[in-house]
Design a protein around this motif. Structure first.
Motif, PDB file in Angstrom:
ATOM      1  N   UNK A   1       0.843  -1.192   0.000  1.00 31.00           N
ATOM      2  CA  UNK A   1       0.000   0.000   0.000  1.00 31.00           C
ATOM      3  C   UNK A   1       0.880   1.245   0.000  1.00 31.00           C
ATOM      4  N   UNK A   2       0.904   1.993  -1.093  1.00 38.05           N
ATOM      5  CA  UNK A   2       1.732   3.201  -1.180  1.00 38.05           C
ATOM      6  C   UNK A   2       1.291   4.272  -0.187  1.00 38.05           C
ATOM      7  N   UNK A   3       0.047   4.254   0.199  1.00 42.12           N
ATOM      8  CA  UNK A   3      -0.446   5.284   1.137  1.00 42.12           C
ATOM      9  C   UNK A   3      -0.142   4.923   2.591  1.00 42.12           C
ATOM     10  N   UNK A   4       0.392   3.709   2.816  1.00 41.17           N
ATOM     11  CA  UNK A   4       0.651   3.257   4.190  1.00 41.17           C
ATOM     12  C   UNK A   4       2.083   2.773   4.379  1.00 41.17           C
ATOM     13  N   UNK A   5       3.033   3.412   3.686  1.00 42.60           N
ATOM     14  CA  UNK A   5       4.439   3.028   3.831  1.00 42.60           C
ATOM     15  C   UNK A   5       4.914   3.307   5.253  1.00 42.60           C
ATOM     16  N   UNK A   6       5.490   2.268   5.906  1.00 39.38           N
ATOM     17  CA  UNK A   6       5.924   2.385   7.295  1.00 39.38           C
ATOM     18  C   UNK A   6       7.414   2.110   7.494  1.00 39.38           C
ATOM     19  N   UNK A   7       7.950   1.121   6.776  1.00 41.77           N
ATOM     20  CA  UNK A   7       9.326   0.691   7.038  1.00 41.77           C
ATOM     21  C   UNK A   7      10.000   0.245   5.742  1.00 41.77           C
ATOM     22  N   UNK A   8      11.346   0.275   5.767  1.00 39.64           N
ATOM     23  CA  UNK A   8      12.132  -0.478   4.792  1.00 39.64           C
ATOM     24  C   UNK A   8      13.047  -1.420   5.570  1.00 39.64           C
ATOM     25  N   UNK A   9      13.414  -2.534   4.964  1.00 34.05           N
ATOM     26  CA  UNK A   9      14.316  -3.502   5.595  1.00 34.05           C
ATOM     27  C   UNK A   9      15.351  -3.966   4.580  1.00 34.05           C
ATOM     28  N   UNK A  10      16.558  -4.210   5.070  1.00 30.46           N
ATOM     29  CA  UNK A  10      17.633  -4.800   4.286  1.00 30.46           C
ATOM     30  C   UNK A  10      17.900  -6.173   4.887  1.00 30.46           C
ATOM     31  N   UNK A  11      17.822  -7.221   4.073  1.00 30.23           N
ATOM     32  CA  UNK A  11      17.968  -8.547   4.648  1.00 30.23           C
ATOM     33  C   UNK A  11      18.294  -9.608   3.620  1.00 30.23           C
ATOM     34  N   UNK A  12      18.275 -10.845   4.087  1.00 29.60           N
ATOM     35  CA  UNK A  12      18.456 -12.022   3.248  1.00 29.60           C
ATOM     36  C   UNK A  12      17.515 -13.102   3.762  1.00 29.60           C
ATOM     37  N   UNK A  13      17.388 -14.164   2.980  1.00 29.56           N
ATOM     38  CA  UNK A  13      16.530 -15.267   3.403  1.00 29.56           C
ATOM     39  C   UNK A  13      17.156 -16.028   4.563  1.00 29.56           C
ATOM     40  N   UNK A  14      18.498 -16.215   4.522  1.00 30.29           N
ATOM     41  CA  UNK A  14      19.199 -16.924   5.577  1.00 30.29           C
ATOM     42  C   UNK A  14      20.556 -16.300   5.816  1.00 30.29           C
ATOM     43  N   UNK A  15      21.119 -16.483   7.024  1.00 33.87           N
ATOM     44  CA  UNK A  15      22.354 -15.783   7.362  1.00 33.87           C
ATOM     45  C   UNK A  15      23.605 -16.406   6.756  1.00 33.87           C
ATOM     46  N   UNK A  16      23.454 -17.429   5.904  1.00 30.61           N
ATOM     47  CA  UNK A  16      24.600 -17.997   5.206  1.00 30.61           C
ATOM     48  C   UNK A  16      24.654 -17.557   3.747  1.00 30.61           C
ATOM     49  N   UNK A  17      23.679 -16.758   3.305  1.00 28.43           N
ATOM     50  CA  UNK A  17      23.595 -16.433   1.885  1.00 28.43           C
ATOM     51  C   UNK A  17      24.390 -15.193   1.497  1.00 28.43           C
ATOM     52  N   UNK A  18      24.688 -14.329   2.436  1.00 33.09           N
ATOM     53  CA  UNK A  18      25.447 -13.110   2.147  1.00 33.09           C
ATOM     54  C   UNK A  18      26.179 -12.679   3.401  1.00 33.09           C
ATOM     55  N   UNK A  19      27.232 -11.863   3.197  1.00 36.89           N
ATOM     56  CA  UNK A  19      27.962 -11.357   4.335  1.00 36.89           C
ATOM     57  C   UNK A  19      28.020  -9.837   4.260  1.00 36.89           C
ATOM     58  N   UNK A  20      29.151  -9.263   3.802  1.00 37.61           N
ATOM     59  CA  UNK A  20      29.306  -7.811   3.816  1.00 37.61           C
ATOM     60  C   UNK A  20      28.692  -7.195   2.559  1.00 37.61           C
ATOM     61  N   UNK A  21      27.710  -6.309   2.760  1.00 41.25           N
ATOM     62  CA  UNK A  21      27.063  -5.574   1.671  1.00 41.25           C
ATOM     63  C   UNK A  21      26.866  -4.128   2.135  1.00 41.25           C
ATOM     64  N   UNK A  22      27.232  -3.173   1.279  1.00 41.93           N
ATOM     65  CA  UNK A  22      27.038  -1.746   1.559  1.00 41.93           C
ATOM     66  C   UNK A  22      25.811  -1.253   0.778  1.00 41.93           C
ATOM     67  N   UNK A  23      25.074  -0.303   1.379  1.00 43.63           N
ATOM     68  CA  UNK A  23      23.910   0.298   0.727  1.00 43.63           C
ATOM     69  C   UNK A  23      24.011   1.816   0.786  1.00 43.63           C
ATOM     70  N   UNK A  24      23.557   2.460  -0.273  1.00 42.06           N
ATOM     71  CA  UNK A  24      23.518   3.922  -0.294  1.00 42.06           C
ATOM     72  C   UNK A  24      22.415   4.363  -1.246  1.00 42.06           C
ATOM     73  N   UNK A  25      22.084   5.676  -1.160  1.00 45.32           N
ATOM     74  CA  UNK A  25      21.127   6.303  -2.073  1.00 45.32           C
ATOM     75  C   UNK A  25      19.814   5.517  -2.147  1.00 45.32           C
ATOM     76  N   UNK A  26      19.175   5.359  -0.984  1.00 49.53           N
ATOM     77  CA  UNK A  26      17.852   4.738  -0.930  1.00 49.53           C
ATOM     78  C   UNK A  26      16.820   5.860  -1.013  1.00 49.53           C
ATOM     79  N   UNK A  27      15.991   5.827  -2.054  1.00 48.02           N
ATOM     80  CA  UNK A  27      14.992   6.891  -2.173  1.00 48.02           C
ATOM     81  C   UNK A  27      13.846   6.471  -3.081  1.00 48.02           C
ATOM     82  N   UNK A  28      12.711   7.149  -2.888  1.00 48.85           N
ATOM     83  CA  UNK A  28      11.571   7.028  -3.790  1.00 48.85           C
ATOM     84  C   UNK A  28      11.656   8.173  -4.804  1.00 48.85           C
ATOM     85  N   UNK A  29      11.275   7.896  -6.052  1.00 46.31           N
ATOM     86  CA  UNK A  29      11.361   8.941  -7.064  1.00 46.31           C
ATOM     87  C   UNK A  29      10.193   8.841  -8.040  1.00 46.31           C
TER      88      UNK A  29
END
Length: 519
Positions: free
Chosen positions: A402-430
């Protein structure tokens, strides 16, 4: 009858307020054999944050005075509690020491949290004494599977017993058995290009030293012995990047030797791309470039990250650093935000070579996932360089967001063995897909691609001859395949449907991958 009730109530109140009036015994360990997390005895303590937000039930008083002037840690309303520390290599330590006092806790466990090799955490029970100090030395062997080679947090957990409870802590430190006279073959300092290696301790022999992607200059190491009468037998410098450097140390009596190693890799992100998307079209969620003024401000965060390091030595360009082997991370607001005016969500990521999955999640009317994997779930993850992702918000609304009820964003994976170090930047709606400045600095090949987004013709330029170009869709399927033999090439993408694609450019033995948007 009233008098008896009053006495019982008074006794309960007094019992509930029981607290220490003395400190634990003063440690007698030599500071050279200790890595202190928190103690008034040792001058150097590595704790940096006693009360990180882990959604715990209680809070920490890190200056509780039992009346002696030597301050304690007090965990009131305790169910579990984290402590952040300066990342330290404690692999050479043999014990974790803790002094603990409680009147009502019945089961307290502890674990260092490690983001290096081995198991990230192993909770071990701490023996307790009711209404008295318990002085405990937990052997490293009790923390099954842990190496302690990159400790960055500690965790105390009381949920298996009375919860919540109240506990008091003093003298939290790692320690090892002291060496016999004349047998010290350790270093007191190990430097790279004149600067001490981050997390250096005399007992840790192996170090990984990361440099920015594309670095070719080989660093030089220098060393100092702990015992001035010990000898640095040899220093072998690395000859290339990646490469290894070695320091061999011999004790004064000649009976003990130690070899310190430094592994150099060029794996750190260069500065992330700078958006040139018109600020008026953007609601910025995270990022310090782009000159955006319309900014979504979170009310809270959850999970954990490794901070927001600055990736630009000449300016400011911070990114969220994640270790998905430990936890995900997210932010949210207490009331919904209406993002109906926006059509895309954008994020940039830089994944290490161990990463096989990223999940970018929006919460609004439920939890909705956009997934990048090596096989191409919603998109294909590309490690080793900055990648820009623009996801139409219709992708999320089509699965219930629901675009009118945006509450959170999350950065994740399905399991803790699938990825390790990942950097994130420039998170935005446009309103429109994002565009960027400085794309030609993403990799060391000198490869450029423009325009992006593209309508019909994609121009390619490389420092070396382009042999083959493939275009992959978000499922990882090859939808275009062309061969060239020039440093300049033109690729016609006019027949491709609108969407997000990966271009794979082969020049000799080197392959460069980037993302582009077909409008």
């Amino acid at each position: 009858m009233k008098k008896i009730t009053f006495l019982i109530t008074l006794f309960a109140i007094s019992f509930g307020m029981a607290q220490p009036t003395t400190n634990a015994s003063v440690p007698t360990n030599n500071p050279a054999d200790v890595i202190s997390v928190r103690s008034t005895t040792f001058a150097n303590n590595i704790a940096t944050n006693y009360n990180p937000n882990w959604s715990q039930s209680g809070t920490v008083d890190n200056a509780f005075d039992p009346g002696t002037g030597r301050l304690l840690l007090k965990y009131a309303n305790f169910n579990y509690q984290g402590t952040e520390v300066t990342t330290v290599n404690a692999a050479g330590m043999e014990f974790l020491h803790i002094d603990i006092w409680t009147s009502n806790a019945t089961d307290v466990k502890v674990s260092p949290i490690n983001n290096g090799s081995g198991v990230s955490e192993t909770l071990v029970s701490v023996p307790l004494v009711t209404n008295g100090w318990s002085s405990v030395d937990l052997p490293k062997s009790a923390f099954t599977g842990m190496t302690w080679d990159s400790v960055f947090q500690l965790k105390f957990d009381g949920q298996a017993g009375v919860s919540p409870s109240t506990i008091y802590l003093d003298n939290i430190y790692f320690w090892k058995t002291p060496l016999a006279p004349g047998s010290d073959s350790t270093l007191s300092d190990l430097k790279v290009n004149g600067t001490t290696i981050a997390g250096f301790t005399s007992t840790a022999l192996a170090y990984n030293y990361e440099m920015v992607v594309g670095t070719t200059a080989v660093p030089q190491i220098t060393a100092t012995t702990t015992d001035p009468t010990a000898t640095i037998t040899s220093i072998t410098q690395a000859t290339a990047i990646p490469g290894m450097a070695y320091v061999l140390v011999t004790s004064q009596n000649g009976n003990v030797t130690s070899t310190y190693t430094v592994a150099f890799t060029a794996s750190l992100p260069n500065p992330s791309p700078i958006p040139s998307t018109p600020p008026a079209q953007v609601l910025s969620v995270y990022g310090d470039t782009g000159d955006f003024t319309n900014i979504w401000t979170p009310s809270y965060n959850f999970g954990s990250n490794l901070g927001t390091p600055n990736l630009d030595p000449n300016g400011m360009n911070r990114a969220i650093k994640m270790n998905f082997a430990i936890a995900g991370y997210g932010e949210g607001t207490n009331t919904p935000t209406d993002i109906s005016n926006y059509n895309y969500v954008h994020f940039d990521y830089f994944a290490d070579n161990q990463s096989t999955e990223i999940r970018f999640i929006l919460i609004g009317g439920g939890e909705f996932v956009y997934e990048l994997t090596t096989t191409g779930s919603n998109g294909t993850i590309i490690p080793g360089s900055w990648q820009s992702v623009n996801v139409p918000l219709s992708f999320f609304t089509n699965i219930g967001f629901s675009k009118s009820n945006y509450l959170q964003y999350k950065l994740g994976t399905l399991g803790n063995m699938s990825s390790k170090i990942v950097y994130f930047d420039n998170i935005y709606f446009s309103v429109n897909p994002g565009t960027f400045l400085g794309n030609d600095s993403f990799t060391s090949t000198g490869f450029r691609m423009y325009p992006n987004p593209v309508n019909s013709v994609l121009n390619l330029s490389s420092a070396s001859a382009i042999d083959q170009v493939q275009v992959l869709n978000t499922l990882g399927q090859v939808v275009a395949n062309e061969r060239f033999s020039s440093t300049e090439a033109v690729l016609n993408v006019s027949e491709l449907p609108k969407g997000i694609y990966i271009i794979s450019v082969q020049s000799g033995s080197e392959v460069t991958k980037k993302q582009f948007i077909k409008e």
